[in-house]
Design an enzyme around this catalytic site. Sequence first.
Site, short mmCIF file in Angstrom:
data_model
loop_
_atom_site.label_atom_id
_atom_site.label_comp_id
_atom_site.label_asym_id
_atom_site.label_seq_id
_atom_site.Cartn_x
_atom_site.Cartn_y
_atom_site.Cartn_z
N ARG A 18 0.86 -1.18 0.00
CA ARG A 18 0.00 0.00 0.00
C ARG A 18 0.90 1.24 0.00
NH1 ARG A 18 -2.96 -3.44 -0.98
NH2 ARG A 18 -5.07 -3.89 -0.21
N HIS A 35 -0.98 -1.38 -10.10
CA HIS A 35 -1.57 -2.24 -9.07
C HIS A 35 -2.00 -3.59 -9.66
CE1 HIS A 35 -3.70 -2.12 -4.91
NE2 HIS A 35 -3.11 -3.31 -5.14
N GLU A 79 -5.90 5.73 -6.54
CA GLU A 79 -6.03 4.76 -7.62
C GLU A 79 -7.46 4.74 -8.15
OE1 GLU A 79 -4.61 0.92 -6.41
OE2 GLU A 79 -2.66 1.67 -5.80
#
Length: 327
Positions: free
Chosen positions: A236, A285, A265
């Site tokens: 994260r 991601h 995001e």
Amino acid sequence: MKVTILDDYHDTVRTLACFRQLDGHDVTIWNDHVEDVDALAARLADTESLVLIRERTAIRTPLLMRLPRLKLISQRSVYPHIDVDTCTRLGIVVSSSQHPSTPSYATAELTWGLIIAAMRQIPQQMAALKAGKWQIGVGTTLRHKTLGVYGYGRIGSAVAGYGKAFGMNVMVWAREVTMLKARADGYATAASKAAFFEQCDVITLHMRLVEATRGIVTGADLARMKPTALLVNTSRAPLIEPGALVAALRAGRPGMAAVDVYEEEPMRDTEHPLLHMDNVVCTPHLGYVSRDEFELQFADIFEQINAYAAGSPINVVNPEVLKARRS
């Protein structure tokens, strides 16, 4: 039940074998990403069961208050993006399997891919080759280097095993109880957090984002890293103090970074500073985004929907709601 699945970017979910678990339900799938509350409220007006793909969409109180038919939110893993207290107050069950015995091997494998890509400059060399250049630099091998694993949970322990297989010296820094497990597994642990950042050639972060871990990696920590070292984050973004990584890379310590996660995001800012640094490898991601991982995740998610429909909810993170859940 009327089931809605959000953020299935590549229309993958309906192609999974486990999708058959939703036979008999009325399923709607959205492939784009929407953050506007009005638009989401309109899309979800008739939804009884909402399926989330990890943390792609935040489900906050202003939206929840406008979804009177919603009975269940079904997802997998952690849930900082859901206002659970509001769900409880409104009678909405939140089911989220924490998959205690199954690490995300997809994330561990991507972590290792990023380590190799960064240390051997694979994206940069490929871009140069496409531009008509030949060998723009000299990479670094991993054997006999020190791999630092910050956080020794399910993913961290898998990454440590990959490091051992590549002939690296693995060093762990984590909570004391977790370091005891790392020692029992045969890995060295650092004498201190400062020594960990000073001694490792590669440091990879593998912690859950909770209040205690937010900003746990500081600018001072990064400044202790070697100018030849690599910092990897597939966990994260807020584990690192805001702005600290960009500042540290500009200062030359560490010398490289590989990043799969961002403060916001989807990250579509083409001017983001990390995208313009030659010593950084960035991916969008992708950690958990593999077909095999999706089969595992959605099998759990759909099982939770069927359990709720059968009158016996499972993996409930707000069990107090069961006394007054929506009918």
